[in-house]
Design an enzyme around this catalytic site. Sequence first.
Site, mmCIF file in Angstrom:
data_model
loop_
_atom_site.group_PDB
_atom_site.id
_atom_site.type_symbol
_atom_site.label_atom_id
_atom_site.label_comp_id
_atom_site.label_asym_id
_atom_site.label_seq_id
_atom_site.Cartn_x
_atom_site.Cartn_y
_atom_site.Cartn_z
ATOM 1 N N ASP A 1 0.827 -1.211 0.000
ATOM 2 C CA ASP A 1 0.000 0.000 0.000
ATOM 3 C C ASP A 1 0.858 1.256 0.000
ATOM 4 O O ASP A 1 0.597 2.200 -0.754
ATOM 5 C CB ASP A 1 -0.901 0.030 1.243
ATOM 6 C CG ASP A 1 -2.146 -0.808 1.105
ATOM 7 O OD1 ASP A 1 -2.753 -0.803 0.019
ATOM 8 O OD2 ASP A 1 -2.532 -1.449 2.092
ATOM 9 N N LEU A 2 1.868 1.279 0.863
ATOM 10 C CA LEU A 2 2.698 2.476 0.982
ATOM 11 C C LEU A 2 3.455 2.764 -0.310
ATOM 12 O O LEU A 2 3.484 3.906 -0.772
ATOM 13 C CB LEU A 2 3.677 2.330 2.151
ATOM 14 C CG LEU A 2 3.043 2.211 3.537
ATOM 15 C CD1 LEU A 2 4.113 1.976 4.592
ATOM 16 C CD2 LEU A 2 2.206 3.428 3.879
#
Length: 191
Positions: free
Chosen positions: A158-159
């Site tokens: 996600d990051l």
Amino acid sequence: MSALDGIRILDLSWGIAGPLGVMLLAEQGADVIKVEPPGGDPFRAYSGYAVWNRSRRSVTIDLKSAAGREAFARLIDDADVLVETFRPGVTERLGIGYEAMHARNPRLVYASCPGYPEGHHLADRPGYDALIQGMGGVMSLTGEPEGLPQKVGIPIADLLAGLYGCIGILAALRHRDATGQGQQIDIGMLD
């Protein structure tokens, strides 16, 4: 004055990747309108929601209705960027895919961040960080040497997708400033 003053972003993202990338842009001065379905973003109950979705205002629009799609189209007229995290094909079925939105607003930067990229055999399924970590093999790098694979301690897929999405949007805005034309960005989390 902030770096992105005057830039308007329509945020159709949920989860972490899209909201994180949009948050980074919002905190550089972009005006962000989060477009939520009736009932709100399903991630509102998560503790990190307030962090990843800060620095924006919100509007409820039912994109499954004709009136909702027309209201959304009016927002597109004044938008610089649209960010969405639907599975490939969903925006086309809703009538808000890249081609339709680009025809309405040729300067629009259209950023997609699905779990799996278009053409992948799982593209029609949602992708979450833990699934993407497993599919990408990163879990094999954590844990005990002879033990089972383990999830990385942070939502790394996600990051990274959020950061790459933010960078892609900034590059596309620079391209648009030089050419007058928007473009499509696709950052599949598995990529």
